[in-house]
Design an enzyme around this catalytic site. Structure first.
Site, PDB file in Angstrom:
ATOM      1  N   SER A 192       0.804  -1.223   0.000  1.00 28.53           N
ATOM      2  CA  SER A 192       0.000   0.000   0.000  1.00 28.53           C
ATOM      3  C   SER A 192       0.838   1.274   0.000  1.00 28.53           C
ATOM      4  O   SER A 192       0.308   2.360  -0.253  1.00 28.53           O
ATOM      5  CB  SER A 192      -0.946   0.010   1.200  1.00 28.53           C
ATOM      6  OG  SER A 192      -0.223  -0.052   2.421  1.00 28.53           O
ATOM      7  N   THR A 237      -2.204  -6.581  -0.737  1.00 28.33           N
ATOM      8  CA  THR A 237      -2.891  -5.819   0.292  1.00 28.33           C
ATOM      9  C   THR A 237      -4.394  -5.971   0.137  1.00 28.33           C
ATOM     10  O   THR A 237      -4.897  -6.348  -0.927  1.00 28.33           O
ATOM     11  CB  THR A 237      -2.556  -4.320   0.186  1.00 28.33           C
ATOM     12  OG1 THR A 237      -2.953  -3.849  -1.104  1.00 28.33           O
ATOM     13  CG2 THR A 237      -1.071  -4.074   0.370  1.00 28.33           C
ATOM     14  N   ASP A 243     -23.015  -1.648   8.123  1.00 30.88           N
ATOM     15  CA  ASP A 243     -22.446  -1.719   6.778  1.00 30.88           C
ATOM     16  C   ASP A 243     -23.586  -1.634   5.776  1.00 30.88           C
ATOM     17  O   ASP A 243     -24.383  -2.567   5.661  1.00 30.88           O
ATOM     18  CB  ASP A 243     -21.667  -3.019   6.582  1.00 30.88           C
ATOM     19  CG  ASP A 243     -20.803  -2.990   5.322  1.00 30.88           C
ATOM     20  OD1 ASP A 243     -21.247  -2.402   4.313  1.00 30.88           O
ATOM     21  OD2 ASP A 243     -19.701  -3.555   5.340  1.00 30.88           O
ATOM     22  N   ARG A 282      -8.051   2.647   7.438  1.00 30.10           N
ATOM     23  CA  ARG A 282      -7.333   3.686   6.705  1.00 30.10           C
ATOM     24  C   ARG A 282      -7.365   4.961   7.533  1.00 30.10           C
ATOM     25  O   ARG A 282      -8.408   5.335   8.075  1.00 30.10           O
ATOM     26  CB  ARG A 282      -7.976   3.930   5.331  1.00 30.10           C
ATOM     27  CG  ARG A 282      -7.707   2.799   4.322  1.00 30.10           C
ATOM     28  CD  ARG A 282      -6.244   2.779   3.900  1.00 30.10           C
ATOM     29  NE  ARG A 282      -5.931   1.783   2.886  1.00 30.10           N
ATOM     30  CZ  ARG A 282      -5.426   0.588   3.144  1.00 30.10           C
ATOM     31  NH1 ARG A 282      -5.202   0.221   4.398  1.00 30.10           N
ATOM     32  NH2 ARG A 282      -5.134  -0.242   2.164  1.00 30.10           N
ATOM     33  N   ASP A 286      -3.652   2.279  14.458  1.00 29.40           N
ATOM     34  CA  ASP A 286      -2.610   1.606  13.683  1.00 29.40           C
ATOM     35  C   ASP A 286      -2.358   2.360  12.386  1.00 29.40           C
ATOM     36  O   ASP A 286      -1.348   2.141  11.722  1.00 29.40           O
ATOM     37  CB  ASP A 286      -3.032   0.167  13.377  1.00 29.40           C
ATOM     38  CG  ASP A 286      -1.962  -0.608  12.620  1.00 29.40           C
ATOM     39  OD1 ASP A 286      -0.833  -0.698  13.141  1.00 29.40           O
ATOM     40  OD2 ASP A 286      -2.250  -1.109  11.516  1.00 29.40           O
ATOM     41  N   GLU A 319      -0.331   9.903   7.640  1.00 30.24           N
ATOM     42  CA  GLU A 319       0.747   8.912   7.612  1.00 30.24           C
ATOM     43  C   GLU A 319       1.560   9.024   6.316  1.00 30.24           C
ATOM     44  O   GLU A 319       0.967   9.160   5.237  1.00 30.24           O
ATOM     45  CB  GLU A 319       0.115   7.527   7.721  1.00 30.24           C
ATOM     46  CG  GLU A 319       1.066   6.366   7.794  1.00 30.24           C
ATOM     47  CD  GLU A 319       0.304   5.033   7.872  1.00 30.24           C
ATOM     48  OE1 GLU A 319       0.785   4.057   7.278  1.00 30.24           O
ATOM     49  OE2 GLU A 319      -0.774   4.976   8.510  1.00 30.24           O
ATOM     50  N   HIS A 322       1.138   0.801  11.574  1.00 30.19           N
ATOM     51  CA  HIS A 322       0.442   0.244  10.406  1.00 30.19           C
ATOM     52  C   HIS A 322       0.819  -1.229  10.202  1.00 30.19           C
ATOM     53  O   HIS A 322       1.191  -1.654   9.108  1.00 30.19           O
ATOM     54  CB  HIS A 322       0.763   1.059   9.151  1.00 30.19           C
ATOM     55  CG  HIS A 322      -0.254   0.903   8.058  1.00 30.19           C
ATOM     56  ND1 HIS A 322      -0.491   1.870   7.113  1.00 30.19           N
ATOM     57  CD2 HIS A 322      -1.111  -0.110   7.760  1.00 30.19           C
ATOM     58  CE1 HIS A 322      -1.426   1.458   6.267  1.00 30.19           C
ATOM     59  NE2 HIS A 322      -1.818   0.250   6.645  1.00 30.19           N
ATOM     60  N   GLY A 338      -2.212  -5.962  10.327  1.00 25.63           N
ATOM     61  CA  GLY A 338      -2.329  -7.182   9.532  1.00 25.63           C
ATOM     62  C   GLY A 338      -1.026  -7.932   9.330  1.00 25.63           C
ATOM     63  O   GLY A 338      -0.963  -8.859   8.532  1.00 25.63           O
ATOM     64  N   TYR A 339       0.012  -7.545  10.061  1.00 22.14           N
ATOM     65  CA  TYR A 339       1.348  -8.110   9.830  1.00 22.14           C
ATOM     66  C   TYR A 339       1.569  -9.439  10.547  1.00 22.14           C
ATOM     67  O   TYR A 339       2.434  -9.569  11.397  1.00 22.14           O
ATOM     68  CB  TYR A 339       2.417  -7.114  10.264  1.00 22.14           C
ATOM     69  CG  TYR A 339       2.825  -6.125   9.197  1.00 22.14           C
ATOM     70  CD1 TYR A 339       1.937  -5.704   8.226  1.00 22.14           C
ATOM     71  CD2 TYR A 339       4.108  -5.598   9.165  1.00 22.14           C
ATOM     72  CE1 TYR A 339       2.306  -4.788   7.263  1.00 22.14           C
ATOM     73  CE2 TYR A 339       4.495  -4.676   8.199  1.00 22.14           C
ATOM     74  CZ  TYR A 339       3.587  -4.276   7.255  1.00 22.14           C
ATOM     75  OH  TYR A 339       3.953  -3.367   6.301  1.00 22.14           O
TER      76      TYR A 339
END
Length: 355
Positions: free
Chosen positions: A45, A66, A146, A206, A229, A234, A251, A254-255
């Site tokens: 990203s 991503t 949603d 985001r 995060d 950023e 960030h 998701g790592y």
């Protein structure tokens, strides 16, 4: 064939070395000259993929390992005749586990709160769906919002109801500025005012979904606990934000090793389909074994005893705060944190549940 790949992608050589020469580059500083004679580009990203980068190149395929696509100028790619692919859902499990870890770090008593605790989830796609399931295993009441997705296993409400009722709110939406339901500055001063002062806010989606100036003002007024995060500006992150926010991470929600590997595999499969190669590799064969923290224990008991060993989120917070220099986070230090991040394992690798 030549492939240019972000140097931080996992298992790139394993998946692609049989097809092409691979040149590894820093994704944030990638230039048109770097990709001019490449047949394929593999990114994350941090790389803005647009006409300026690709219009004079040979690139015919762009793969982004991503979930999001806001860094891809899809209209430009289509105009240039370049096929593209992303890896939607690749690290969704890791992000769901990140959210629960953050909540338990801030308030350990939530492990036994059951239905007395209401988690509000904004966005019920890949991450939101998994978070619904994982929160359910802990017995929490879950509500979701949603306008694009209907889930049978969750009480869905409008945004105003969610903001008013939730004891914690976790955001899992893409960044959009157009359409009927744009998410840019979705959480602004008006939205924050609708939340209870002690409602925890978590953004691992985001940065610009949360209006930073409004968030700063809200925390100063309410003392709200916030987990970030991602950040609106950023990689420019101010000392003021770090001073006010309860937990900050660079960030990396998701790592996980599984998430990274899964993302590369999804791009590999799309690459093979585009160029007509057989895809027969699986990332699981490359993963080492790890400690079985969940074996023989209930989920709550394992988390109570081993949460820091599974994922020490406080370490990530401390490391990011250590990057402050002259009133803001140093960009090179920020990128170095992400590049050298010790990828954590998902709960399933430790014998735990998976959505």
């Amino acid at each position: 064939m030549k492939i240019v790949a972000d140097e931080n992608l996992a298992f790139t050589d394993y998946f692609f070395q049989e097809f092409a020469e691979i040149q590894h580059r820093a994704g944030r500083t990638l230039t048109a000259a770097d990709v001019q004679d490449a047949d394929a580009l593999l990114v994350r990203s941090v790389t803005k993929v647009n006409a300026e980068l690709l219009e004079s190149s040979k690139v015919k395929f762009v793969g982004s390992a991503t979930i999001g696509t806001d860094h891809l100028d899809i209209a430009a790619l289509e105009k240039l005749g370049i096929n593209w692919s992303n890896a939607a859902g690749c690290n969704a499990q890791a992000v769901a586990e990140y959210v629960i870890t953050a909540l338990l770090k801030l308030r350990p008593a939530l492990l036994e709160a059951g239905q007395n605790f209401t988690l509000g989830i904004i966005g019920l796609g890949n991450v939101g769906r998994r978070l619904v399931y994982m929160a359910g295993l802990l017995g929490w009441r879950v509500i979701g919002c949603d306008p694009f997705v209907q889930r049978d296993n969750i009480t869905q409400v409008n945004l105003q109801t969610l903001l008013a009722q939730a004891d914690a709110i976790s955001i899992h939406v893409p960044l959009t500025k157009q359409g009927e339901h744009p998410t840019y500055h979705l959480i602004n001063a008006e939205a924050l005012a609708q939340m209870k002062p002690d409602t925890i806010l978590i953004n691992s989606a985001r940065g610009p979904v949360v209006e930073e100036a409004a968030l700063i003002a809200d925390i100063k007024t309410t003392g709200r606990q916030v987990v970030l995060d991602v950040f609106e500006h950023e990689p420019v992150i101010s000392a003021e934000v770090l001073d006010l926010v309860s937990l900050v991470t660079p960030h990396i929600a998701g790592y996980s090793l599984e998430g990274k590997a899964r993302g590369t595999q999804m791009v590999y499969e799309a690459f093979c389909q585009h160029f007509g190669f057989a895809s027969n590799k699986q990332f699981e064969s490359q993963l080492p074994e790890c400690a079985q923290y969940f074996a023989g224990q209930t989920l709550k008991a394992a988390l109570k005893q081993h949460l820091n060993e599974i994922y020490d989120i406080q370490r990530d917070d401390t490391n990011l705060r250590a990057c402050l220099k002259e009133g803001k986070v140093d960009q090179q230090a920020f990128d170095h944190l992400r590049k050298t991040y010790p990828l954590r394992r998902e709960w399933a690798a430790h014998g735990g549940p998976k959505a």
